[in-house]
Scaffold this motif. Sequence first.
Motif, PDB file in Angstrom:
ATOM      1  N   ILE A   1     -11.148 -30.699 -39.586  1.00 40.87           N
ATOM      2  CA  ILE A   1      -9.791 -30.206 -39.763  1.00 40.87           C
ATOM      3  C   ILE A   1      -8.839 -30.841 -38.747  1.00 40.87           C
ATOM      4  CG2 ILE A   1      -8.344 -28.133 -39.603  1.00 40.87           C
ATOM      5  CD1 ILE A   1     -10.009 -28.520 -42.210  1.00 40.87           C
ATOM      6  N   ASN A   2      -9.348 -31.163 -37.577  1.00 36.27           N
ATOM      7  CA  ASN A   2      -8.524 -31.804 -36.541  1.00 36.27           C
ATOM      8  C   ASN A   2      -7.916 -33.109 -37.045  1.00 36.27           C
ATOM      9  OD1 ASN A   2      -7.663 -32.095 -33.653  1.00 36.27           O
ATOM     10  ND2 ASN A   2      -8.965 -33.902 -33.798  1.00 36.27           N
ATOM     11  N   PHE A   3      -8.643 -33.847 -37.891  1.00 35.74           N
ATOM     12  CA  PHE A   3      -8.148 -35.121 -38.405  1.00 35.74           C
ATOM     13  C   PHE A   3      -7.052 -34.929 -39.461  1.00 35.74           C
ATOM     14  CE2 PHE A   3     -12.435 -36.704 -37.042  1.00 35.74           C
ATOM     15  CZ  PHE A   3     -11.977 -37.665 -36.159  1.00 35.74           C
ATOM     16  N   PHE A   4      -7.028 -33.783 -40.143  1.00 29.66           N
ATOM     17  CA  PHE A   4      -6.138 -33.611 -41.286  1.00 29.66           C
ATOM     18  C   PHE A   4      -4.711 -33.215 -40.909  1.00 29.66           C
ATOM     19  CE2 PHE A   4      -9.945 -33.569 -43.935  1.00 29.66           C
ATOM     20  CZ  PHE A   4      -9.489 -34.161 -45.101  1.00 29.66           C
ATOM     21  N   PHE A   5      -4.524 -32.557 -39.765  1.00 28.92           N
ATOM     22  CA  PHE A   5      -3.225 -31.970 -39.467  1.00 28.92           C
ATOM     23  C   PHE A   5      -2.460 -32.759 -38.406  1.00 28.92           C
ATOM     24  CE2 PHE A   5      -5.200 -28.591 -41.735  1.00 28.92           C
ATOM     25  CZ  PHE A   5      -4.161 -27.848 -42.288  1.00 28.92           C
ATOM     26  N   PRO A   6      -1.121 -32.740 -38.481  1.00 31.71           N
ATOM     27  CA  PRO A   6      -0.300 -33.413 -37.459  1.00 31.71           C
ATOM     28  C   PRO A   6      -0.400 -32.681 -36.125  1.00 31.71           C
ATOM     29  CG  PRO A   6       1.087 -32.170 -38.974  1.00 31.71           C
ATOM     30  CD  PRO A   6      -0.298 -32.142 -39.550  1.00 31.71           C
ATOM     31  N   GLU A   7      -0.020 -33.352 -35.064  1.00 31.13           N
ATOM     32  CA  GLU A   7      -0.167 -32.799 -33.725  1.00 31.13           C
ATOM     33  C   GLU A   7       0.504 -31.432 -33.583  1.00 31.13           C
ATOM     34  OE1 GLU A   7      -1.974 -33.750 -31.231  1.00 31.13           O
ATOM     35  OE2 GLU A   7      -2.716 -35.515 -32.291  1.00 31.13           O
ATOM     36  N   GLY A   8       1.678 -31.277 -34.162  1.00 28.74           N
ATOM     37  CA  GLY A   8       2.414 -30.027 -34.020  1.00 28.74           C
ATOM     38  C   GLY A   8       1.839 -28.867 -34.798  1.00 28.74           C
ATOM     39  N   LYS A   9       0.886 -29.117 -35.677  1.00 30.87           N
ATOM     40  CA  LYS A   9       0.306 -28.059 -36.508  1.00 30.87           C
ATOM     41  C   LYS A   9      -1.193 -27.875 -36.300  1.00 30.87           C
ATOM     42  CE  LYS A   9       3.804 -28.876 -40.089  1.00 30.87           C
ATOM     43  NZ  LYS A   9       4.592 -27.670 -39.783  1.00 30.87           N
ATOM     44  N   LYS A  10      -1.768 -28.683 -35.410  1.00 31.46           N
ATOM     45  CA  LYS A  10      -3.215 -28.591 -35.203  1.00 31.46           C
ATOM     46  C   LYS A  10      -3.626 -27.256 -34.597  1.00 31.46           C
ATOM     47  CE  LYS A  10      -4.426 -33.466 -34.858  1.00 31.46           C
ATOM     48  NZ  LYS A  10      -5.092 -34.516 -34.083  1.00 31.46           N
ATOM     49  N   GLY A  11      -2.814 -26.756 -33.668  1.00 32.17           N
ATOM     50  CA  GLY A  11      -3.170 -25.511 -33.004  1.00 32.17           C
ATOM     51  C   GLY A  11      -3.343 -24.368 -33.979  1.00 32.17           C
ATOM     52  N   ALA A  12      -2.381 -24.206 -34.872  1.00 36.61           N
ATOM     53  CA  ALA A  12      -2.449 -23.121 -35.852  1.00 36.61           C
ATOM     54  C   ALA A  12      -3.615 -23.331 -36.818  1.00 36.61           C
ATOM     55  CB  ALA A  12      -1.136 -23.033 -36.621  1.00 36.61           C
ATOM     56  N   ALA A  13      -3.795 -24.576 -37.287  1.00 33.49           N
ATOM     57  CA  ALA A  13      -4.866 -24.858 -38.247  1.00 33.49           C
ATOM     58  C   ALA A  13      -6.239 -24.616 -37.630  1.00 33.49           C
ATOM     59  CB  ALA A  13      -4.763 -26.302 -38.738  1.00 33.49           C
ATOM     60  N   LEU A  14      -6.431 -25.100 -36.396  1.00 34.82           N
ATOM     61  CA  LEU A  14      -7.721 -24.911 -35.733  1.00 34.82           C
ATOM     62  C   LEU A  14      -7.942 -23.443 -35.388  1.00 34.82           C
ATOM     63  CD1 LEU A  14      -7.762 -28.048 -33.395  1.00 34.82           C
ATOM     64  CD2 LEU A  14      -9.068 -27.692 -35.490  1.00 34.82           C
ATOM     65  N   GLY A  15      -6.855 -22.710 -35.078  1.00 30.63           N
ATOM     66  CA  GLY A  15      -6.982 -21.286 -34.806  1.00 30.63           C
ATOM     67  C   GLY A  15      -7.428 -20.517 -36.030  1.00 30.63           C
ATOM     68  N   ILE A  16      -6.855 -20.846 -37.188  1.00 27.18           N
ATOM     69  CA  ILE A  16      -7.268 -20.212 -38.445  1.00 27.18           C
ATOM     70  C   ILE A  16      -8.716 -20.550 -38.758  1.00 27.18           C
ATOM     71  CG2 ILE A  16      -6.902 -20.251 -40.951  1.00 27.18           C
ATOM     72  CD1 ILE A  16      -3.909 -20.702 -40.334  1.00 27.18           C
ATOM     73  N   ASN A  17      -9.081 -21.814 -38.546  1.00 31.34           N
ATOM     74  CA  ASN A  17     -10.447 -22.251 -38.825  1.00 31.34           C
ATOM     75  C   ASN A  17     -11.443 -21.516 -37.938  1.00 31.34           C
ATOM     76  OD1 ASN A  17     -11.861 -24.178 -40.548  1.00 31.34           O
ATOM     77  ND2 ASN A  17     -12.516 -25.158 -38.651  1.00 31.34           N
TER      78      ASN A  17
ATOM     79  N   PRO B   1      -0.617 -37.963 -41.202  1.00 32.06           N
ATOM     80  CA  PRO B   1       0.029 -36.649 -41.253  1.00 32.06           C
ATOM     81  C   PRO B   1       1.245 -36.521 -40.342  1.00 32.06           C
ATOM     82  CG  PRO B   1      -2.010 -36.544 -39.997  1.00 32.06           C
ATOM     83  CD  PRO B   1      -1.972 -37.892 -40.636  1.00 32.06           C
ATOM     84  N   ASP B   2       1.329 -37.330 -39.269  1.00 31.28           N
ATOM     85  CA  ASP B   2       2.474 -37.231 -38.362  1.00 31.28           C
ATOM     86  C   ASP B   2       3.730 -37.875 -38.941  1.00 31.28           C
ATOM     87  OD1 ASP B   2       1.532 -35.881 -35.870  1.00 31.28           O
ATOM     88  OD2 ASP B   2       0.029 -37.458 -35.962  1.00 31.28           O
ATOM     89  N   ASN B   3       3.601 -38.571 -40.054  1.00 33.62           N
ATOM     90  CA  ASN B   3       4.767 -39.101 -40.760  1.00 33.62           C
ATOM     91  C   ASN B   3       5.318 -37.983 -41.644  1.00 33.62           C
ATOM     92  OD1 ASN B   3       6.013 -40.321 -43.329  1.00 33.62           O
ATOM     93  ND2 ASN B   3       5.957 -42.104 -41.980  1.00 33.62           N
ATOM     94  N   ALA B   4       6.543 -37.537 -41.371  1.00 31.37           N
ATOM     95  CA  ALA B   4       7.109 -36.362 -42.051  1.00 31.37           C
ATOM     96  C   ALA B   4       7.180 -36.546 -43.563  1.00 31.37           C
ATOM     97  CB  ALA B   4       8.506 -36.065 -41.493  1.00 31.37           C
TER      98      ALA B   4
END
Length: 488
Positions: free
Chosen positions: A169-185, A25-28
């Motif tokens: 979910i932590n495994f699915f998202f790139p580092e820059g987007k994990k905070g928002a994804a985990l917050g929603i979760n 996921p960290d590969n744009a």
Amino acid sequence: MTTTEETKTAFSFQKRGRWIDHWEPDNAEFWENGGKKTARKNLIFSVFAENLGFSIWVIWGSVVTAMGAAGFDFLAGLGKGNPTAVSNALLLTSTPTLVGAALRIPYTFAIPRFGGRNFTVFSAGMLLLPALGLAWFINQPGTPMWVFMLLAALAGVGGGNFSSSMANINFFFPEGKKGAALGINAAGGNLGVAQTQLFVPLIITLGTHIMAKDAGGYRFGITLAVLMWIPFILIAMFGALRYMDSLSGAKSDGTSYKLALTNRHTWVMAILYIGTFGSFIGFSFAFPTLLKANFPDLAKISWMGTLGNLAFLGALVGSMSRPFGGWIADKLTGAKITLYVFAGMAVSTLLIMASLSAKNFPLYLISFLLLFVLTGVGNGSTYRMIPSIFSAESRRRASESGQDVSVALASAKRQAGAAIGVIGAVGASGGWLLQQALRLSNVHYHSMTPAFWGYAVAYLAMAGLTWWFYLRSSFAVGRAPSLAHANV
């Protein structure tokens, strides 16, 4: 283009669930070529399943308030403040809290072992056991309390769902987007508490009106309130099986867990999380019982009884304020916000005691809602502190040893992820401790005031702990410069 580069960009979104062997996921380019859509798809079904987990986990908080009227003598007199009934109710509501906390660690390790898709199906299916068991035994009036204790323990599986969902979910998202994804979760799961405390009393009331306002009517209402979750659980299982994915590369890092477990900051933050999340989940479970025991006259107001004495509002405002806590911690640092939160929670607790002394329900409700808001803000700010602490420590060690900073920071991220699993489990156990304090205070002193005094002192001690470790200018990790300037 090399074969490796072709693999990175060849990934494309597939609607049906599957095992994914390559995930970067960290590969744009990879992220935009289907990775983002796949991650969001998994997040949606993960939130749905986790939300139901919280709903079943907390269902006992609402059910116990009606079981006395349903003919179960061990809860008779709850609405009149009967000490034995209040103690039994708190025992039933605290049991799922403890089991859910204990399951959070093995559920975290289950994702790398079984895959996110498979374990989400399993963990959602496990919710059927406490739901169907309660629906059956609530219609057996002679059932002893120990059977319901076992069913309450089974409901703890819903609390474990949080850790497996977050780890996945932590495994699915790139580092820059994990905070928002985990917050929603996390917020989606926490909202399950509020929706249960809103809808379960409504359905129980509906059932008693359909049948009769007697023991049989209440049993029918409780049965409806429990069985209404079954179709949603089945939908969650089907959705996870058909649409979610498992990542072959989602492997556990045993070394990071060992390092996290031996790091003192893991345990300091665990204590702080007992104060924030432990208070949120503990009071969420206990709030319906506290309202009914302390203000029994509210039951005479029909619409108030239908809304579960407004108990759902506490979990609702606590859930909604959690993302705000993370956001404001980004602006002012997590340690400062956490310090202010604990000071505010101590004041809120004193206001609750004042309202009980004056028998003032509006003040009681406002004080509790303020406490819930602060727990939500504190949940967000403490989670914000964890990666900052491990990052600051790794930078210090890299500076002292000459290690490459990027390597040190990568290790810090893995350790922070491992620490979050431990901290989440310990923090959830705080909900059990909180309810046991209420129960023992009620048994030995026939009053909850001693327990609330204990909470106020504990919150002030946690504020002091936050200042001592993360804000005082002389603090050092080992011999490092102060973390007070490390954006903790």
